[in-house]
Scaffold this active site. Structure first.
Site, PDB file in Angstrom:
ATOM      1  N   ARG A 226      -7.370  17.324 -19.573  1.00  0.00           N
ATOM      2  CA  ARG A 226      -7.933  16.107 -18.996  1.00  0.00           C
ATOM      3  C   ARG A 226      -8.804  16.481 -17.804  1.00  0.00           C
ATOM      4  O   ARG A 226      -8.562  17.517 -17.142  1.00  0.00           O
ATOM      5  CB  ARG A 226      -6.804  15.171 -18.515  1.00  0.00           C
ATOM      6  CG  ARG A 226      -6.111  14.412 -19.626  1.00  0.00           C
ATOM      7  CD  ARG A 226      -6.994  13.326 -20.239  1.00  0.00           C
ATOM      8  NE  ARG A 226      -6.302  12.547 -21.236  1.00  0.00           N
ATOM      9  CZ  ARG A 226      -6.426  12.704 -22.568  1.00  0.00           C
ATOM     10  NH1 ARG A 226      -7.190  13.651 -23.058  1.00  0.00           N
ATOM     11  NH2 ARG A 226      -5.788  11.910 -23.401  1.00  0.00           N
ATOM     12  N   HIS A 274     -15.874  15.140 -24.707  1.00  0.00           N
ATOM     13  CA  HIS A 274     -14.509  14.823 -25.150  1.00  0.00           C
ATOM     14  C   HIS A 274     -14.403  14.814 -26.686  1.00  0.00           C
ATOM     15  O   HIS A 274     -14.086  13.789 -27.298  1.00  0.00           O
ATOM     16  CB  HIS A 274     -14.057  13.472 -24.583  1.00  0.00           C
ATOM     17  CG  HIS A 274     -12.558  13.321 -24.544  1.00  0.00           C
ATOM     18  ND1 HIS A 274     -11.879  12.783 -23.492  1.00  0.00           N
ATOM     19  CD2 HIS A 274     -11.598  13.659 -25.446  1.00  0.00           C
ATOM     20  CE1 HIS A 274     -10.577  12.772 -23.738  1.00  0.00           C
ATOM     21  NE2 HIS A 274     -10.387  13.306 -24.938  1.00  0.00           N
TER      22      HIS A 274
HETATM   23  P1  NDP Z   1       2.825  18.053 -25.442  1.00  0.00           P
HETATM   24  O1  NDP Z   1       3.555  17.037 -24.671  1.00  0.00           O
HETATM   25  O2  NDP Z   1       3.252  18.350 -26.833  1.00  0.00           O
HETATM   26  O3  NDP Z   1       2.816  19.437 -24.639  1.00  0.00           O
HETATM   27  C1  NDP Z   1       2.639  19.514 -23.281  1.00  0.00           C
HETATM   28  C2  NDP Z   1       2.908  20.930 -22.804  1.00  0.00           C
HETATM   29  O4  NDP Z   1       2.596  21.014 -21.414  1.00  0.00           O
HETATM   30  C3  NDP Z   1       4.379  21.326 -22.960  1.00  0.00           C
HETATM   31  O5  NDP Z   1       4.473  22.673 -23.316  1.00  0.00           O
HETATM   32  C4  NDP Z   1       4.922  21.111 -21.548  1.00  0.00           C
HETATM   33  O6  NDP Z   1       6.043  21.915 -21.222  1.00  0.00           O
HETATM   34  C5  NDP Z   1       3.727  21.540 -20.718  1.00  0.00           C
HETATM   35  N1  NDP Z   1       3.816  20.988 -19.372  1.00  0.00           N
HETATM   36  C6  NDP Z   1       3.851  19.692 -18.988  1.00  0.00           C
HETATM   37  N2  NDP Z   1       3.977  19.587 -17.649  1.00  0.00           N
HETATM   38  C7  NDP Z   1       4.020  20.848 -17.179  1.00  0.00           C
HETATM   39  C8  NDP Z   1       4.163  21.409 -15.901  1.00  0.00           C
HETATM   40  N3  NDP Z   1       4.295  20.652 -14.808  1.00  0.00           N
HETATM   41  N4  NDP Z   1       4.186  22.754 -15.772  1.00  0.00           N
HETATM   42  C9  NDP Z   1       4.082  23.531 -16.869  1.00  0.00           C
HETATM   43  N5  NDP Z   1       3.944  23.079 -18.132  1.00  0.00           N
HETATM   44  C10 NDP Z   1       3.914  21.752 -18.277  1.00  0.00           C
HETATM   45  O7  NDP Z   1       1.285  17.601 -25.420  1.00  0.00           O
HETATM   46  P2  NDP Z   1       0.158  17.957 -26.495  1.00  0.00           P
HETATM   47  O8  NDP Z   1       0.149  19.421 -26.700  1.00  0.00           O
HETATM   48  O9  NDP Z   1       0.263  17.075 -27.682  1.00  0.00           O
HETATM   49  O10 NDP Z   1      -1.154  17.484 -25.708  1.00  0.00           O
HETATM   50  C11 NDP Z   1      -1.505  18.047 -24.463  1.00  0.00           C
HETATM   51  C12 NDP Z   1      -2.688  17.298 -23.880  1.00  0.00           C
HETATM   52  O11 NDP Z   1      -3.883  17.614 -24.597  1.00  0.00           O
HETATM   53  C13 NDP Z   1      -2.637  15.774 -23.989  1.00  0.00           C
HETATM   54  O12 NDP Z   1      -1.806  15.228 -22.992  1.00  0.00           O
HETATM   55  C14 NDP Z   1      -4.092  15.395 -23.774  1.00  0.00           C
HETATM   56  O13 NDP Z   1      -4.342  15.249 -22.389  1.00  0.00           O
HETATM   57  C15 NDP Z   1      -4.856  16.624 -24.287  1.00  0.00           C
HETATM   58  N6  NDP Z   1      -5.623  16.307 -25.488  1.00  0.00           N
HETATM   59  C16 NDP Z   1      -6.992  16.432 -25.418  1.00  0.00           C
HETATM   60  C17 NDP Z   1      -7.766  16.170 -26.525  1.00  0.00           C
HETATM   61  C18 NDP Z   1      -9.236  16.386 -26.469  1.00  0.00           C
HETATM   62  O14 NDP Z   1      -9.933  16.030 -27.432  1.00  0.00           O
HETATM   63  N7  NDP Z   1      -9.783  16.951 -25.415  1.00  0.00           N
HETATM   64  C19 NDP Z   1      -7.170  15.733 -27.789  1.00  0.00           C
HETATM   65  C20 NDP Z   1      -5.728  15.637 -27.760  1.00  0.00           C
HETATM   66  C21 NDP Z   1      -4.985  15.918 -26.639  1.00  0.00           C
HETATM   67  P3  NDP Z   1       7.446  21.778 -22.027  1.00  0.00           P
HETATM   68  O15 NDP Z   1       7.151  22.377 -23.396  1.00  0.00           O
HETATM   69  O16 NDP Z   1       8.395  22.576 -21.257  1.00  0.00           O
HETATM   70  O17 NDP Z   1       7.743  20.312 -22.117  1.00  0.00           O
HETATM   71  C1  OXD Z   2      -6.124  12.244 -27.016  1.00  0.00           C
HETATM   72  C2  OXD Z   2      -7.531  12.570 -26.810  1.00  0.00           C
HETATM   73  O1  OXD Z   2      -5.348  12.240 -26.059  1.00  0.00           O
HETATM   74  O2  OXD Z   2      -8.362  12.326 -27.701  1.00  0.00           O
HETATM   75  O3  OXD Z   2      -5.736  11.975 -28.173  1.00  0.00           O
HETATM   76  O4  OXD Z   2      -7.882  13.091 -25.735  1.00  0.00           O
END
Ligand code: NDP
Ligand code: OXD
Length: 311
Positions: A226, A274
């Protein structure tokens, strides 16, 4: 009971979602806000960046299902009803799309494409040493749905891969680190850093001067998480002083990015609107329909967003 589809996407896109959802869930009464006769009929809301103030007016709301993976904007809404379960989109097609985007841009940096593009502008014929992918180490911030799929894709391409998460993970072939205590070691020796974290109170502004200074000189940065993760001025300074070699930025605090933002014109930035992993309506609708059918039948919900940690 009725399902409300609540979005801030274009009318055309909203109509497409409505049509696909109605076709996947013919037994349900799915409506837009303007077509609702009675708000007390709504027990499920399917949302994509919904306008504020509406969800809290639905007295019988039992479930909020997001069509997006990231729920930071939803959780940032102070009017979001507190005790209604929130389910985000978890879709293997989305994770595969993100893994493809990660591989594309890691390979582009690995193969020096930005540098050769600049040389082309100058009509300069100069070859640079070609390293093997196994000579490079890529670090992924976030080892969730997106991070693990991306890590596996990079492993298949021969890169050394590290991952960082909140709790310690075990991913085949990936060196895993966790928490603040593991961050410094994770960052040491990276050639590229890919951000796939959710935006939370803990991760906001993580892509900062402080973090960049712990990376080796000339690390490549890819931010697909993000915009709120990056401090834009710090990214520019790190690019200008050579701490970062190049940045691929797909997400911004303000989207669309304003015309006068200097990021547009920086020679060491690849700027994307994006598009790393857009929701695929076909597969997303199938997943959402599956979640709702199961909920209707058994009362069971898939993994919910943990509001206290913000993802
Ligand atoms: P998940 O919730 O599956 O994974 C999040 C990961 O981040 C987990 O491994 C989590 O740790 C880790 N995490 C969260 N907080 C912390 C922290 N404080 N310190 C260290 N690690 C942390 O999310 P997704 O993988 O599904 O998606 C991630 C992000 O990708 C979304 O929130 C979105 O913002 C972005 N996204 C962007 C898109 C784009 O087109 N640009 C499309 C889709 C998503 P733990 O495993 O220990 O819980
Ligand atoms: C999502 C994205 O969060 O598109 O799905 O960024």
């Amino acid at each position: 009971m009725s399902i409300l589809l609540l979005t801030s996407v274009s009318t055309e896109e909203e109509t497409m979602w409505l049509k696909q959802l109605r076709s996947a869930l013919p037994e349900e009464d799915i409506r837009l806000l303007a077509d609702l006769d009675d708000i007390t009929d709504v027990d499920i809301a399917i949302v994509a960046n919904p306008p504020q103030e509406v969800l809290r007016t639905l007295p019988k709301l039992k479930l909020i299902q997001s069509l997006w993976a990231g729920v930071d904007a939803l959780l940032g809404d102070p009017t979001l009803p507190e005790n209604v379960p929130l389910v985000r989109l978890i879709d293997p097609t989305l994770s595969a799309s993100m893994a493809e985007a990660t591989a594309t841009h890691v390979l582009a940096l690995h193969r020096d494409l930005p540098r050769y593009a600049q040389q082309q502008q100058r009509q300069e014929w100069q070859q640079h040493e070609l390293l093997r992918s196994s000579d490079r180490t890529v670090g992924i911030l976030g080892l969730g749905e997106m991070g693990i799929a991306s890590a596996q894709q990079l492993r298949a391409l021969g890169f050394n891969v590290r991952g960082w998460s909140r709790s310690l993970k075990e991913v085949d072939g990936v060196e895993c680190f966790a928490g603040q205590g593991g961050l410094e070691t994770f960052l040491k020796g990276l050639d590229m850093l890919v951000n796939l974290l959710p935006l939370t109170f803990e991760t906001k502004g993580i892509l900062s001067e402080n973090l960049f200074s712990q990376l080796p000189k000339r690390t490549g940065l890819i931010n697909f998480g993000r915009g709120g993760h990056q401090i834009e001025g710090d990214v520019i300074t790190a690019l200008d002083d050579g701490q970062l070699s190049h940045a691929v930025l797909d997400v911004f605090s303000q989207e669309p990015l304003s015309a006068d933002n200097p990021l547009w014109r920086h020679p060491k930035i690849t700027l994307l609107p994006h598009v790393a992993a857009p929701t695929n309506p076909g597969t997303a609708v199938e997943i959402v329909a599956g979640n709702i059918r199961k909920y209707r039948k058994t009362g069971q919900l898939p993994k919910q967003v943990e509001r206290s940690v913000g993802y």
